[in-house]
Design an enzyme around this catalytic site. Structure first.
Site, PDB file in Angstrom:
ATOM      1  N   GLU A 189     -59.125 -75.684  -2.315  1.00 50.28           N
ATOM      2  CA  GLU A 189     -59.614 -74.375  -1.897  1.00 50.28           C
ATOM      3  C   GLU A 189     -59.567 -73.364  -3.044  1.00 50.28           C
ATOM      4  OE1 GLU A 189     -57.437 -73.075   1.569  1.00 50.28           O
ATOM      5  OE2 GLU A 189     -57.844 -74.952   2.638  1.00 50.28           O
ATOM      6  N   ASP A 234     -57.936 -84.057   1.110  1.00 54.47           N
ATOM      7  CA  ASP A 234     -57.641 -82.647   0.840  1.00 54.47           C
ATOM      8  C   ASP A 234     -56.354 -82.506   0.038  1.00 54.47           C
ATOM      9  OD1 ASP A 234     -58.762 -80.182   1.305  1.00 54.47           O
ATOM     10  OD2 ASP A 234     -58.152 -80.077   3.413  1.00 54.47           O
ATOM     11  N   GLU A 258     -66.857 -71.921   4.244  1.00 49.86           N
ATOM     12  CA  GLU A 258     -66.239 -71.732   5.561  1.00 49.86           C
ATOM     13  C   GLU A 258     -66.188 -70.257   5.934  1.00 49.86           C
ATOM     14  OE1 GLU A 258     -62.473 -73.709   6.289  1.00 49.86           O
ATOM     15  OE2 GLU A 258     -62.253 -72.693   8.235  1.00 49.86           O
ATOM     16  N   SER A 278     -56.131 -79.766   7.675  1.00 52.45           N
ATOM     17  CA  SER A 278     -56.155 -79.274   9.063  1.00 52.45           C
ATOM     18  C   SER A 278     -55.326 -80.182   9.958  1.00 52.45           C
ATOM     19  CB  SER A 278     -57.594 -79.199   9.581  1.00 52.45           C
ATOM     20  OG  SER A 278     -58.253 -80.436   9.387  1.00 52.45           O
TER      21      SER A 278
HETATM   22  O1  KIV Z   1     -58.779 -79.198   6.353  1.00 53.42           O
HETATM   23  C1  KIV Z   1     -59.923 -79.236   6.839  1.00 53.42           C
HETATM   24  O2  KIV Z   1     -60.176 -79.900   7.858  1.00 53.42           O
HETATM   25  C2  KIV Z   1     -60.972 -78.486   6.186  1.00 53.42           C
HETATM   26  C3  KIV Z   1     -62.297 -78.380   6.880  1.00 53.42           C
HETATM   27  C4  KIV Z   1     -62.187 -77.417   8.000  1.00 53.42           C
HETATM   28  C5  KIV Z   1     -63.400 -78.050   5.951  1.00 53.42           C
HETATM   29  O3  KIV Z   1     -60.765 -77.951   5.139  1.00 53.42           O
END
Ligand code: KIV
Length: 284
Positions: free
Chosen positions: A117, A85, A188, A47
């Site tokens: 994801e 992530d 989510e 994000s």
């Molecule tokens: O990238 C992110 O911040 C996320 C969260 C919204 C769970 O995947």
């Protein structure tokens, strides 16, 4: 420093009734702030593409950028567990790529777990990463890397059916992620009752965002919590401060002070230690 939060600590919190509190962070100063507030898990989320880099989607975020931000966060040595992530196309092409990129976030970024994801489609990838002892967090429902398939950042699982994005498929995704060896899963953008059903069914903790209050934990994007961005916050997010306004007022006051000759003053000035010629001394 209090003892570091570990993956087994969070797994033990499943169903205990003490919600796991998670938030995103992308740099050193904000990691210090969120960690001192008692957060359990910090996600260095992709994000950051939208809230830090000003992009419209998370899709262009690269591995190098993720490693850079993970380093800034882990340099703060937070007590919270740090999860990095995996960005778009860093794990979808092959399981070998996925393991190598997950390993980069651990070795170069210093994180303790990774997130990716998808559900059924990435189950083998989750298993491959978990097989080299890198803890994996799943992420199902509204998956921002699938924005084009979903036709926008849209709530998933509202209709019954087994097609991607429908209720039974979201449940199948949750089960696949758990069976593949994930230690937790982000739910989510889905109806509250669906998140509750998945939470009941799984033995790993569920972490909700726009998924109602019945999950084992909650996560929000830091910039939404602090009111830092100028875009409208999603309906599911709660703003606890208006820091954009506070910051903009502070910078406006600085501009006024410099233009008005109010800053800097004697208090903010240094003086030479050796005598200076009169003319220079007279100037200041
Ligand atoms: O990238 C992110 O911040 C996320 C969260 C919204 C769970 O995947």
């Amino acid at each position: 420093m209090e003892r570091k939060v570990t993956v087994p600590d969070l797994i033990k919190r499943k169903g205990v009734g003490e919600p796991i509190v998670c938030i995103t962070a992308y740099d050193f100063p904000f990691t210090r702030i969120v960690d001192s507030a008692g957060i359990d898990l910090i996600l260095v989320g992709d994000s950051l593409g939208m809230v830090v880099q000003g992009l419209d989607t998370t899709l262009p975020v690269t591995m190098d950028e993720m490693v850079y931000h993970c380093r800034m966060v882990t340099r703060a040595r937070p007590r919270a567990l740090v999860v990095g992530d995996l960005p778009f196309l860093s794990y979808q092409v092959s399981a070998a790529d996925a393991v190598a990129n997950a390993g980069r976030l651990i070795k170069d970024g210093g994180v303790e777990a990774v997130k990716l994801e998808g559900g059924v489609a990435v189950a083998e990838t989750i298993a491959a990463i978990a097989a080299v002892d890198i803890p994996v967090m799943g992420h199902i429902g509204l998956t921002p890397q699938s924005v084009h398939r979903m036709g926008g950042h849209k709530v998933q699982g509202r209709q019954r059916g087994s097609k991607v994005g429908q209720r039974e498929r979201v449940i199948a995704d949750a089960v696949a992620v758990e069976e593949a060896g994930a230690f937790a899963v982000v739910l989510e953008g889905m109806p509250r009752d669906l998140a509750a059903e998945i939470t009941e069914r799984l033995t790993i903790p569920t972490i909700g965002i726009g998924a109602g209050p019945d999950c084992d934990g909650q996560i929000l994007v830091l910039h939404d919590v602090l009111g830092l961005g100028d875009r409208v916050s999603p309906r599911f997010a709660k703003r606890y401060a208006e820091l954009r306004h506070v910051a903009s007022e502070a910078v406006r006051a600085y501009v006024e002070d410099v233009r008005g000759g109010v800053f800097p003053t004697e208090q903010h000035s240094f003086h030479s230690l050796t005598p200076v010629p009169n003319k220079v001394a007279a100037q200041g």
